[in-house]
Design a protein around this motif. Structure first.
Motif, PDB file in Angstrom:
ATOM      1  N   SER A  14       0.833  -1.202   0.000  1.00  0.00           N
ATOM      2  CA  SER A  14       0.000   0.000   0.000  1.00  0.00           C
ATOM      3  C   SER A  14       0.874   1.261   0.000  1.00  0.00           C
ATOM      4  O   SER A  14       1.985   1.266   0.527  1.00  0.00           O
ATOM      5  CB  SER A  14      -0.875  -0.003   1.256  1.00  0.00           C
ATOM      6  N   THR A  15       0.330   2.320  -0.570  1.00  0.00           N
ATOM      7  CA  THR A  15       1.025   3.620  -0.540  1.00  0.00           C
ATOM      8  C   THR A  15       0.382   4.570   0.459  1.00  0.00           C
ATOM      9  O   THR A  15       0.821   5.703   0.603  1.00  0.00           O
ATOM     10  CB  THR A  15       0.993   4.281  -1.928  1.00  0.00           C
ATOM     11  N   VAL A  16      -0.639   4.095   1.168  1.00  0.00           N
ATOM     12  CA  VAL A  16      -1.357   4.931   2.137  1.00  0.00           C
ATOM     13  C   VAL A  16      -0.433   5.309   3.292  1.00  0.00           C
ATOM     14  O   VAL A  16       0.294   4.470   3.825  1.00  0.00           O
ATOM     15  CB  VAL A  16      -2.601   4.192   2.666  1.00  0.00           C
ATOM     16  N   HIS A  21      -1.005   4.760  13.955  1.00  0.00           N
ATOM     17  CA  HIS A  21       0.003   3.701  14.021  1.00  0.00           C
ATOM     18  C   HIS A  21      -0.108   2.754  12.826  1.00  0.00           C
ATOM     19  O   HIS A  21      -1.197   2.395  12.411  1.00  0.00           O
ATOM     20  CB  HIS A  21      -0.195   2.911  15.314  1.00  0.00           C
ATOM     21  N   THR A  22       1.026   2.366  12.275  1.00  0.00           N
ATOM     22  CA  THR A  22       1.054   1.337  11.230  1.00  0.00           C
ATOM     23  C   THR A  22       2.340   0.535  11.353  1.00  0.00           C
ATOM     24  O   THR A  22       3.361   1.046  11.799  1.00  0.00           O
ATOM     25  CB  THR A  22       0.937   1.946   9.808  1.00  0.00           C
ATOM     26  N   TYR A  27       9.669   2.888   4.126  1.00  0.00           N
ATOM     27  CA  TYR A  27      10.544   2.526   3.008  1.00  0.00           C
ATOM     28  C   TYR A  27       9.967   1.410   2.145  1.00  0.00           C
ATOM     29  O   TYR A  27      10.410   1.193   1.020  1.00  0.00           O
ATOM     30  CB  TYR A  27      11.951   2.149   3.483  1.00  0.00           C
ATOM     31  N   ALA A  28       8.951   0.694   2.641  1.00  0.00           N
ATOM     32  CA  ALA A  28       8.376  -0.422   1.892  1.00  0.00           C
ATOM     33  C   ALA A  28       7.060  -0.051   1.204  1.00  0.00           C
ATOM     34  O   ALA A  28       6.491  -0.875   0.505  1.00  0.00           O
ATOM     35  CB  ALA A  28       8.144  -1.611   2.827  1.00  0.00           C
ATOM     36  N   TYR A  84      -2.170  -4.582   3.902  1.00  0.00           N
ATOM     37  CA  TYR A  84      -1.083  -3.779   3.342  1.00  0.00           C
ATOM     38  C   TYR A  84      -0.754  -4.159   1.903  1.00  0.00           C
ATOM     39  O   TYR A  84       0.058  -3.490   1.258  1.00  0.00           O
ATOM     40  CB  TYR A  84       0.195  -3.960   4.149  1.00  0.00           C
ATOM     41  N   LEU A  85      -1.336  -5.260   1.410  1.00  0.00           N
ATOM     42  CA  LEU A  85      -0.913  -5.819   0.131  1.00  0.00           C
ATOM     43  C   LEU A  85      -1.975  -5.732  -0.942  1.00  0.00           C
ATOM     44  O   LEU A  85      -3.179  -5.789  -0.656  1.00  0.00           O
ATOM     45  CB  LEU A  85      -0.535  -7.298   0.313  1.00  0.00           C
ATOM     46  N   GLY A  86      -1.514  -5.595  -2.183  1.00  0.00           N
ATOM     47  CA  GLY A  86      -2.387  -5.634  -3.355  1.00  0.00           C
ATOM     48  C   GLY A  86      -1.704  -6.419  -4.445  1.00  0.00           C
ATOM     49  O   GLY A  86      -0.505  -6.696  -4.378  1.00  0.00           O
TER      50      GLY A  86
END
Length: 88
Positions: A14-16, A21-22, A27-28, A84-86
């Motif tokens: 994700s680019t959000v 908190h995350t 960097y990822a 977090y993934l697509g």
């Protein structure tokens, strides 16, 4: 709980950039990696920190250092929640 991704699948993170908190390192964000395994089912840390318990699949995702940092000949493996993934 079924797994959306399988070992060998290429995924983009994700680019959000949330205001809370995350566990997705800055960097990822927006980077492409390969699923190399499962890391179990765990509460999503972002929501858990706000008192919301929502378990989901966590994946081991391997990234070439060049993808993350622009240089390097090694790999970095991160444990990342499904949210977090697509697809790549």
């Amino acid at each position: 709980m079924s797994e959306r991704y399988r070992t060998g699948d290429r995924v983009r993170t994700s680019t959000v950039d949330p205001d809370h908190h995350t566990r997705l390192p800055h960097y990822a964000r927006g980077r492409v990696g390969t699923v190399v395994g499962s890391d179990g089912v765990h509460p999503l840390a972002d929501l858990n920190a706000r008192g919301i318990r929502q378990p989901q699949q966590v994946y081991l995702v391997r990234f070439p250092a060049r993808e993350l940092f622009g240089h390097g000949d090694h790999n970095v493996t991160l444990s990342l929640w499904e949210d977090y993934l697509g697809d790549e």
